[in-house]
Design an enzyme around this catalytic site. Structure first.
Site, PDB file in Angstrom:
ATOM      1  N   LYS A  30       0.667  -1.323  -0.055  1.00 29.44           N
ATOM      2  CA  LYS A  30       0.049  -0.018   0.131  1.00 29.44           C
ATOM      3  C   LYS A  30       0.731   1.290  -0.068  1.00 29.44           C
ATOM      4  O   LYS A  30       0.403   2.054  -0.471  1.00 29.44           O
ATOM      5  CB  LYS A  30      -0.770   0.093   1.263  1.00 29.44           C
ATOM      6  CG  LYS A  30      -2.021  -1.028   0.926  1.00 29.44           C
ATOM      7  CD  LYS A  30      -3.059  -0.681   2.198  1.00 29.44           C
ATOM      8  CE  LYS A  30      -3.987  -1.905   1.981  1.00 29.44           C
ATOM      9  NZ  LYS A  30      -4.872  -1.953   3.359  1.00 29.44           N
ATOM     10  N   LYS A  89     -11.940  -5.290  -0.663  1.00 34.33           N
ATOM     11  CA  LYS A  89     -13.147  -4.266  -0.757  1.00 34.33           C
ATOM     12  C   LYS A  89     -12.873  -2.916  -1.171  1.00 34.33           C
ATOM     13  O   LYS A  89     -13.849  -2.047  -1.451  1.00 34.33           O
ATOM     14  CB  LYS A  89     -14.084  -4.296   0.549  1.00 34.33           C
ATOM     15  CG  LYS A  89     -13.359  -3.690   1.489  1.00 34.33           C
ATOM     16  CD  LYS A  89     -14.320  -3.510   2.713  1.00 34.33           C
ATOM     17  CE  LYS A  89     -14.357  -4.595   3.865  1.00 34.33           C
ATOM     18  NZ  LYS A  89     -13.164  -4.673   4.551  1.00 34.33           N
ATOM     19  N   LYS A 112      -6.056 -10.673  -4.502  1.00 36.08           N
ATOM     20  CA  LYS A 112      -7.036 -11.060  -3.646  1.00 36.08           C
ATOM     21  C   LYS A 112      -8.211 -10.215  -3.951  1.00 36.08           C
ATOM     22  O   LYS A 112      -8.217  -8.930  -4.390  1.00 36.08           O
ATOM     23  CB  LYS A 112      -6.728 -10.671  -2.185  1.00 36.08           C
ATOM     24  CG  LYS A 112      -7.414 -10.988  -0.988  1.00 36.08           C
ATOM     25  CD  LYS A 112      -7.206 -10.316   0.260  1.00 36.08           C
ATOM     26  CE  LYS A 112      -7.349  -8.861   0.475  1.00 36.08           C
ATOM     27  NZ  LYS A 112      -7.321  -8.139   1.865  1.00 36.08           N
TER      28      LYS A 112
HETATM   29  N1  AQP Z   1     -10.443 -12.398  -0.526  1.00 34.87           N
HETATM   30  C1  AQP Z   1     -10.567 -12.718   0.602  1.00 34.87           C
HETATM   31  N2  AQP Z   1     -10.545 -13.981   0.783  1.00 34.87           N
HETATM   32  C2  AQP Z   1     -10.684 -14.550   2.058  1.00 34.87           C
HETATM   33  N3  AQP Z   1     -10.601 -13.891   3.365  1.00 34.87           N
HETATM   34  C3  AQP Z   1     -10.801 -12.325   3.118  1.00 34.87           C
HETATM   35  N4  AQP Z   1     -10.633 -11.529   3.946  1.00 34.87           N
HETATM   36  C4  AQP Z   1     -10.855 -10.029   3.269  1.00 34.87           C
HETATM   37  N5  AQP Z   1     -10.695 -10.528   2.011  1.00 34.87           N
HETATM   38  C5  AQP Z   1     -10.490 -11.837   1.952  1.00 34.87           C
HETATM   39  C6  AQP Z   1     -10.859 -11.770   5.276  1.00 34.87           C
HETATM   40  O1  AQP Z   1     -11.983 -10.955   5.640  1.00 34.87           O
HETATM   41  C7  AQP Z   1     -11.623 -10.248   7.024  1.00 34.87           C
HETATM   42  C8  AQP Z   1     -12.008  -8.714   7.043  1.00 34.87           C
HETATM   43  O2  AQP Z   1     -11.010  -8.346   6.105  1.00 34.87           O
HETATM   44  P1  AQP Z   1     -10.523  -6.777   6.127  1.00 34.87           P
HETATM   45  O3  AQP Z   1     -11.677  -5.826   6.346  1.00 34.87           O
HETATM   46  O4  AQP Z   1      -9.651  -6.422   7.267  1.00 34.87           O
HETATM   47  O5  AQP Z   1      -9.969  -6.360   4.732  1.00 34.87           O
HETATM   48  P2  AQP Z   1     -10.429  -6.383   3.262  1.00 34.87           P
HETATM   49  O6  AQP Z   1     -11.698  -6.874   2.958  1.00 34.87           O
HETATM   50  O7  AQP Z   1      -9.351  -7.034   2.367  1.00 34.87           O
HETATM   51  O8  AQP Z   1     -10.585  -4.703   2.936  1.00 34.87           O
HETATM   52  P3  AQP Z   1      -9.569  -4.083   2.237  1.00 34.87           P
HETATM   53  O9  AQP Z   1      -9.546  -2.653   2.941  1.00 34.87           O
HETATM   54  O10 AQP Z   1      -9.492  -4.376   0.622  1.00 34.87           O
HETATM   55  O11 AQP Z   1      -8.040  -4.846   2.790  1.00 34.87           O
HETATM   56  P4  AQP Z   1      -6.792  -4.661   2.013  1.00 34.87           P
HETATM   57  O12 AQP Z   1      -6.348  -3.272   1.651  1.00 34.87           O
HETATM   58  O13 AQP Z   1      -6.063  -5.092   3.234  1.00 34.87           O
HETATM   59  O14 AQP Z   1      -6.787  -5.661   0.880  1.00 34.87           O
HETATM   60  C9  AQP Z   1     -10.322 -10.641   7.484  1.00 34.87           C
HETATM   61  O15 AQP Z   1     -10.356 -11.830   8.208  1.00 34.87           O
HETATM   62  C10 AQP Z   1      -9.686 -10.927   6.218  1.00 34.87           C
HETATM   63  O16 AQP Z   1      -8.636 -12.009   6.097  1.00 34.87           O
END
Ligand code: AQP
Length: 331
Positions: free
Chosen positions: A112, A200, A197
């Site tokens: 990031k 969101k 991945k």
């Molecule tokens: N793609 C995924 N597959 C499996 N598990 C996932 N998690 C997130 N994406 C996947 C799990 O969901 C929980 C909450 O996630 P988060 O809010 O910490 O992260 P996010 O949805 O990935 O949001 P961002 O802002 O887009 O995050 P970054 O920027 O870090 O990628 C967690 O238990 C996570 O493992």
């Protein structure tokens, strides 16, 4: 009884990845079998460029989606991180326990920070330090288990290191937690870019299934998923990441083993169609309950108010103990 903590950050609308990697297990297993706390970790949404009104809106939406997904405030504690000051109180002590080198090694920081620099934005100091706040989120409750998707494994590892180091230096204060992950669905990939991945906060939304997407939108996104050239329906992340992702999603939604499912398909089209229907059926009740709950924001506010009261009660004694152990005068 096993104590569980996990959270979701309000950086975007909740995705199928969040649901399959974490939330579904919180609902089906964790809140029933353990003493569980779940949090919308809003402070973590401030580590990158953000719009205050959007964070506020997404925080309430995340609580509402969690309730719609089946988180039951009678069985567990559901709250918003910033309502419980003990997290930030403890975070500072853990910053005094962590080294800057171990934080600079965090993959998410490197990715990031790289993106922010490329687009000419500054890198917030909190982007470097937020894994320490995450450690505080976990350690403050004496957590035994942290159910997360694969992407959070490194942060939970850091949390363990900090707990062990603090305990060794200042006397036993923290439980050393461990990450738990679902057998299938721990890393759902973007449908348009199966090497990344499904996240969101990602800008391009065509490969992301949101829990609140309309059924036809879900179908369209899954039917347009990128597949791999040639090799047929095989389960192999290396050579066929797109098809493997669809098989993972299908297996996570319907049950079964993704590698075995591969043998039952001869065409990408049928696999996509079945996967789309499986996702639509899985998320339909969440979307329907969300519509009802969103009409009653008073209820949602009351849930998180009570949740924060309970969380504060659980957290305070451990933070006070940590302050005393590290050498600060009692108030
Ligand atoms: N793609 C995924 N597959 C499996 N598990 C996932 N998690 C997130 N994406 C996947 C799990 O969901 C929980 C909450 O996630 P988060 O809010 O910490 O992260 P996010 O949805 O990935 O949001 P961002 O802002 O887009 O995050 P970054 O920027 O870090 O990628 C967690 O238990 C996570 O493992």
């Amino acid at each position: 009884m096993t104590r569980i903590f996990s959270g979701v950050k309000p950086t975007g609308h909740m995705t199928l990845g969040n649901y399959l990697g974490a939330v579904r297990r919180w609902v089906e297993v964790d809140q029933r079998e353990a003493e569980a706390l779940f949090s919308v970790v809003d402070l973590h949404a401030l580590t990158v460029e953000h719009d205050p009104a959007r964070v506020r809106r997404l925080s309430r939406q995340a609580v509402t989606v969690l309730l719609a997904a089946g988180i039951d405030p009678e069985l567990c504690t559901l709250f918003v991180q910033s309502h419980v000051e003990e997290h930030t109180r403890l975070s500072y002590l853990l910053e005094c326990t962590a080294g800057d080198g171990e934080l600079r090694r965090m993959i998410q920081y490197r990715e990031k920070a790289g993106l922010a620099r490329e687009s000419g934005q500054g890198v917030r100091l909190s982007l470097l330090t937020y894994p320490v706040l995450m450690a505080a989120d976990i350690l403050v409750y004496g957590t035994d288990e942290v159910p997360v998707g694969d992407d959070q494994a490194q942060h939970v590892e850091l949390t363990r290191d900090l707990a062990i180091r603090f305990n060794q230096r200042y006397g036993h204060t923290f439980t050393v937690p461990k990450a738990t992950r679902p057998p299938v669905g721990a890393r759902i990939m973007d449908l348009q870019d199966p090497l990344s991945k499904m996240g969101k906060s990602h800008e391009s939304t065509a490969g992301i299934v949101y829990l609140l997407d309309e059924p036809d939108t879900v179908r369209r996104k899954v039917m347009r998923a990128v597949t791999d050239s040639g090799s047929g329906v095989v389960y192999d992340r290396e050579s066929a990441p797109g098809v493997t992702n669809l098989l993972e999603i299908l297996a996570a939604c319907r049950g079964g083993d993704p590698a075995e499912l591969a043998g039952t398909y001869s065409s990408y089209g049928t696999l996509k169609k079945d996967t789309a229907e499986a996702v639509v059926e899985l998320v339909r009740p969440v979307r329907e309950r969300h519509a009802r709950l969103a009409a009653d924001p008073g209820f949602v506010d009351e849930v998180v108010r009570k949740g924060a009261d309970r969380a504060r009660e659980l957290a305070r004694p451990r933070v006070d103990a940590a302050y005393a152990a590290i050498g600060l005068l009692p108030r």
